[in-house]
Write an enzyme that holds these catalytic residues in place. Structure first.
Site, PDB file in Angstrom:
ATOM      1  N   LYS A 200      29.679  51.248  36.625  1.00  0.00           N
ATOM      2  CA  LYS A 200      30.347  52.223  35.741  1.00  0.00           C
ATOM      3  C   LYS A 200      31.320  53.082  36.530  1.00  0.00           C
ATOM      4  CE  LYS A 200      28.564  56.519  34.656  1.00  0.00           C
ATOM      5  NZ  LYS A 200      29.414  57.652  34.821  1.00  0.00           N
ATOM      6  N   ASN A 201      30.840  53.646  37.633  1.00  0.00           N
ATOM      7  CA  ASN A 201      31.687  54.625  38.323  1.00  0.00           C
ATOM      8  C   ASN A 201      32.867  53.993  39.050  1.00  0.00           C
ATOM      9  OD1 ASN A 201      30.281  56.706  37.244  1.00  0.00           O
ATOM     10  ND2 ASN A 201      29.008  57.104  39.046  1.00  0.00           N
TER      11      ASN A 201
ATOM     12  N   ARG B  65      34.159  62.321  32.070  1.00  0.00           N
ATOM     13  CA  ARG B  65      34.663  63.043  33.225  1.00  0.00           C
ATOM     14  C   ARG B  65      35.835  62.299  33.867  1.00  0.00           C
ATOM     15  NH1 ARG B  65      33.948  67.487  35.400  1.00  0.00           N
ATOM     16  NH2 ARG B  65      34.287  67.691  37.611  1.00  0.00           N
TER      17      ARG B  65
ATOM     18  N   CYS C  85      29.091  64.652  31.720  1.00  0.00           N
ATOM     19  CA  CYS C  85      27.751  65.245  31.729  1.00  0.00           C
ATOM     20  C   CYS C  85      27.794  66.642  32.317  1.00  0.00           C
ATOM     21  CB  CYS C  85      26.811  64.418  32.599  1.00  0.00           C
ATOM     22  SG  CYS C  85      26.372  62.836  31.903  1.00  0.00           S
TER      23      CYS C  85
ATOM     24  N   ARG D  55      31.104  71.874  37.709  1.00  0.00           N
ATOM     25  CA  ARG D  55      31.724  70.696  38.351  1.00  0.00           C
ATOM     26  C   ARG D  55      33.223  70.955  38.514  1.00  0.00           C
ATOM     27  NH1 ARG D  55      29.642  65.248  35.465  1.00  0.00           N
ATOM     28  NH2 ARG D  55      30.279  64.306  37.420  1.00  0.00           N
ATOM     29  N   PRO D  56      33.585  71.804  39.492  1.00  0.00           N
ATOM     30  CA  PRO D  56      34.999  72.137  39.656  1.00  0.00           C
ATOM     31  C   PRO D  56      35.816  70.931  40.112  1.00  0.00           C
ATOM     32  CG  PRO D  56      33.697  73.041  41.470  1.00  0.00           C
ATOM     33  CD  PRO D  56      32.724  72.441  40.492  1.00  0.00           C
ATOM     34  N   ILE D  57      37.143  71.008  39.905  1.00  0.00           N
ATOM     35  CA  ILE D  57      38.008  69.925  40.407  1.00  0.00           C
ATOM     36  C   ILE D  57      39.065  70.497  41.360  1.00  0.00           C
ATOM     37  CG2 ILE D  57      37.632  68.311  38.488  1.00  0.00           C
ATOM     38  CD1 ILE D  57      40.385  69.188  37.393  1.00  0.00           C
ATOM     39  N   ASP D  58      38.708  71.631  41.978  1.00  0.00           N
ATOM     40  CA  ASP D  58      39.666  72.294  42.864  1.00  0.00           C
ATOM     41  C   ASP D  58      40.159  71.386  43.998  1.00  0.00           C
ATOM     42  OD1 ASP D  58      36.862  72.640  43.540  1.00  0.00           O
ATOM     43  OD2 ASP D  58      37.539  73.753  45.285  1.00  0.00           O
TER      44      ASP D  58
ATOM     45  N   ASP E 280      22.358  60.473  41.389  1.00  0.00           N
ATOM     46  CA  ASP E 280      22.213  59.788  40.095  1.00  0.00           C
ATOM     47  C   ASP E 280      20.870  59.080  39.953  1.00  0.00           C
ATOM     48  OD1 ASP E 280      24.790  60.601  39.655  1.00  0.00           O
ATOM     49  OD2 ASP E 280      25.686  58.672  40.157  1.00  0.00           O
TER      50      ASP E 280
ATOM     51  N   ARG F  83      26.905  55.935  27.156  1.00  0.00           N
ATOM     52  CA  ARG F  83      28.131  56.156  27.923  1.00  0.00           C
ATOM     53  C   ARG F  83      28.102  55.380  29.236  1.00  0.00           C
ATOM     54  NH1 ARG F  83      28.618  61.444  29.994  1.00  0.00           N
ATOM     55  NH2 ARG F  83      29.821  60.151  31.384  1.00  0.00           N
TER      56      ARG F  83
HETATM   57  N1  EPU Z   1      33.045  69.378  43.959  1.00  0.00           N
HETATM   58  C1  EPU Z   1      33.747  70.554  44.121  1.00  0.00           C
HETATM   59  N2  EPU Z   1      35.094  70.529  43.942  1.00  0.00           N
HETATM   60  C2  EPU Z   1      35.748  69.389  43.600  1.00  0.00           C
HETATM   61  C3  EPU Z   1      35.036  68.206  43.438  1.00  0.00           C
HETATM   62  C4  EPU Z   1      33.666  68.224  43.631  1.00  0.00           C
HETATM   63  O1  EPU Z   1      33.164  71.590  44.425  1.00  0.00           O
HETATM   64  O2  EPU Z   1      36.971  69.451  43.439  1.00  0.00           O
HETATM   65  C5  EPU Z   1      31.589  69.381  44.162  1.00  0.00           C
HETATM   66  C6  EPU Z   1      30.837  69.032  42.889  1.00  0.00           C
HETATM   67  O3  EPU Z   1      30.644  70.144  42.064  1.00  0.00           O
HETATM   68  C7  EPU Z   1      29.550  68.431  43.430  1.00  0.00           C
HETATM   69  C8  EPU Z   1      30.002  67.752  44.725  1.00  0.00           C
HETATM   70  O4  EPU Z   1      31.260  68.339  45.056  1.00  0.00           O
HETATM   71  O5  EPU Z   1      28.662  69.479  43.739  1.00  0.00           O
HETATM   72  C9  EPU Z   1      30.176  66.259  44.631  1.00  0.00           C
HETATM   73  O6  EPU Z   1      30.969  65.939  43.512  1.00  0.00           O
HETATM   74  P1  EPU Z   1      31.847  64.624  43.411  1.00  0.00           P
HETATM   75  O7  EPU Z   1      33.264  65.012  43.240  1.00  0.00           O
HETATM   76  O8  EPU Z   1      31.491  63.701  44.533  1.00  0.00           O
HETATM   77  O9  EPU Z   1      31.316  64.008  42.046  1.00  0.00           O
HETATM   78  P2  EPU Z   1      32.177  63.400  40.873  1.00  0.00           P
HETATM   79  O10 EPU Z   1      33.288  62.602  41.410  1.00  0.00           O
HETATM   80  O11 EPU Z   1      32.465  64.430  39.843  1.00  0.00           O
HETATM   81  C10 EPU Z   1      30.844  61.182  40.848  1.00  0.00           C
HETATM   82  C11 EPU Z   1      30.122  60.376  39.820  1.00  0.00           C
HETATM   83  C12 EPU Z   1      28.826  61.081  39.454  1.00  0.00           C
HETATM   84  C13 EPU Z   1      27.984  61.263  40.700  1.00  0.00           C
HETATM   85  C14 EPU Z   1      28.790  62.009  41.774  1.00  0.00           C
HETATM   86  C15 EPU Z   1      28.061  62.129  43.086  1.00  0.00           C
HETATM   87  C16 EPU Z   1      31.928  59.371  38.595  1.00  0.00           C
HETATM   88  C17 EPU Z   1      32.719  59.309  37.336  1.00  0.00           C
HETATM   89  N3  EPU Z   1      30.967  60.266  38.626  1.00  0.00           N
HETATM   90  O12 EPU Z   1      31.104  62.422  40.235  1.00  0.00           O
HETATM   91  O13 EPU Z   1      28.162  60.220  38.562  1.00  0.00           O
HETATM   92  O14 EPU Z   1      26.827  61.980  40.386  1.00  0.00           O
HETATM   93  O15 EPU Z   1      30.029  61.310  42.005  1.00  0.00           O
HETATM   94  O16 EPU Z   1      27.746  60.878  43.596  1.00  0.00           O
HETATM   95  O17 EPU Z   1      32.155  58.593  39.503  1.00  0.00           O
HETATM   96  C18 EPU Z   1      26.684  59.648  36.847  1.00  0.00           C
HETATM   97  O18 EPU Z   1      27.068  58.471  36.999  1.00  0.00           O
HETATM   98  O19 EPU Z   1      25.689  59.973  36.138  1.00  0.00           O
HETATM   99  C19 EPU Z   1      27.418  60.700  37.529  1.00  0.00           C
HETATM  100  C20 EPU Z   1      27.320  61.979  37.191  1.00  0.00           C
END
Ligand code: EPU
Length: 420
Positions: free
Chosen positions: A23-24, A93, A117, A122-125, A306, A398
């Protein structure tokens, strides 16, 4: 009208389960495909709602999407860069990967805040800082991001956190930027390697994916390609976990065992009987009750966040006290409240849970508050006495393709029902 899963617990599981494409990885590959100037074929696409929503977004962009059995043919030849403000964007997301892809292709993107979810903040900064470092400006107004650049220049970007999403999004934006982009402290998840492999097949020049330094030398255009998605390590892990709890002989196929080594070594330590082959795992019934264990989630290759939720269901059945600490998402513990309703003995702290087992679980009405919470509750339902009714299963749909059908095939009693 709502769909629920009704599970009658206590049935032992036997048979084969084939794992679908990741999925991811898929949710990044689909937005990445718009960077091509010709049709792209992606094979092994899982049958999940996230794919339907991403396909809807592609159609908004006038990108043609043809679905054949587990194949997607994506043709961006007649694409138009329209604002992405529909509901489809907020349903997952990963719609944020259109930020990197459209910025990379057109130097402009306007997109609603992505959904997905709720696992705490879950910031995207880091994504946005990465775009800015490449020369883009970012504006946020009324729930919409506008990201634009006259020109994107390769640069060095250090990620404060090894974020999966930021690493992929920056790769997408940088792939056609002028010069060299280096991402330091990049995430190392297998899905990142898959996206880099896909982009390289399209003509990109990316090295180092899977390590913490990724080097991207910008190219002018990307062409079409054919790509097969890697197997889903989280779906694989989920089936290994539930088989360790309720399986007599379950064979889980189409997997890369190395991707779930942190899980399989934990389960082995707990006393699970796993026969790990090249691309499958055979799970036998353990000789005795599983033992408690401690888990700390970490970025890959550490224990996947996960999988902590699905494993927690089994920890309620293990002998002793298990501690689960989530360092990736401190608030990812809503499943514990649902497990408590079913009889689990869990003490919740700040980013940690202590699970005392073994405790008998009893079927109840519970809610899948997020995708992996849903997986956890399915496992709890398989283990529990009586009938468990899981609500809000759209979260599960999903990310797990036809999980009820796969479970029925190995002997589970699970039905999908529409209730008023
Ligand atoms: N984070 C920040 N700022 C950012 C981005 C991330 O502070 O700009 C923090 C997040 O809040 C979190 C950590 O960094 O505490 C890691 O987040 P990451 O960006 O790695 O996660 P993501 O890309 O949002 C993906 C998977 C998630 C999985 C995480 C961690 C996708 C679509 N989602 O999320 O999958 O938990 O990596 O491995 O690829 C799931 O499949 O159920 C799921 C939530």
């Amino acid at each position: 009208m709502e769909e629920v899963f009704r599970i009658e617990g206590g049935h032992r599981l036997v048979g084969d389960v084939e794992i679908s494409g990741s999925k991811n990885a898929t949710v990044a590959l689909i937005p990445a495909a718009v960077l091509a100037n010709a049709p792209v074929t992606i094979a092994g696409v899982p049958d999940i709602m996230d794919v339907d929503n991403l396909s809807a977004i592609l159609r908004e962009l006038n990108v043609s999407v043809t679905e054949k059995t587990s194949h997607l043919i994506i043709d961006p030849t007649h694409m138009r860069n329209v604002d992405l403000v529909s509901d489809a964007v907020t349903k997952l997301r990963a719609s944020y990967y259109f930020m990197g892809a459209l910025l990379g292709k057109y130097g402009y993107v306007r997109i609603k805040m992505p959904g997905g979810c709720y696992l705490g903040p879950r910031p995207i900064d880091l994504h946005l800082k990465g775009f800015e470092a490449l020369g883009a400006s970012v504006d946020y107004e009324k729930g919409c991001y506008t990201i634009k650049a006259d020109h994107l220049w390769g640069t060095k970007i250090f990620l404060d956190i090894a974020s999966v999403g930021a690493t992929i999004n920056i790769m997408l934006a940088a792939v056609c930027a002028e010069g060299r982009t280096t991402i330091e402290n990049a995430a190392k998840e297998p899905e990142i390697i898959d996206v880099a492999t896909f982009l390289n097949k399209m003509g990109a020049d990316i090295h180092g994916a899977g390590t913490n330094v990724i080097v991207i030398d910008g190219v002018q255009t990307l062409s079409g390609c054919v790509h097969e998605i890697i197997p889903d390590r989280i779906e694989a892990g989920t089936f290994v976990i539930l088989s360790a709890a309720m399986g007599d002989d379950v064979r889980i196929t189409n997997i890369i065992p190395q991707h779930i080594e942190a899980l399989t070594s934990k389960l082995t330590e707990m006393g699970a009987d796993l026969d790990i082959r090249v691309d499958s795992i055979l799970v036998h019934r353990p000789r005795s009750i599983l033992k408690a264990t401690d888990i700390v989630t970490r970025p890959y290759p550490g224990f996947a966040t996960d999988l902590q939720q699905p494993l927690t269901a089994v920890l309620t059945q293990a002998d002793g006290i298990s501690q689960v600490k989530d360092t990736v998402y401190k608030e990812r513990f809503k499943h514990c409240l649902e497990l408590q309703r079913m009889g689990a003995d869990i003490e919740l702290g700040d980013g940690v849970a202590a699970i005392k087992g073994p405790t008998r679980l009893y079927g109840d009405k519970v809610t899948a508050t997020d995708l992996r919470c849903g997986a956890c509750l399915i496992i709890a339902g398989l283990v529990a006495d009586g009938v468990t009714e899981i609500h809000d299963i759209y979260h599960i749909d999903r990310g797990y393709g036809k999980i009820d059908e796969k479970l029925r095939k190995i002997g589970a009693t699970i039905v999908r029902e529409v209730i008023a």
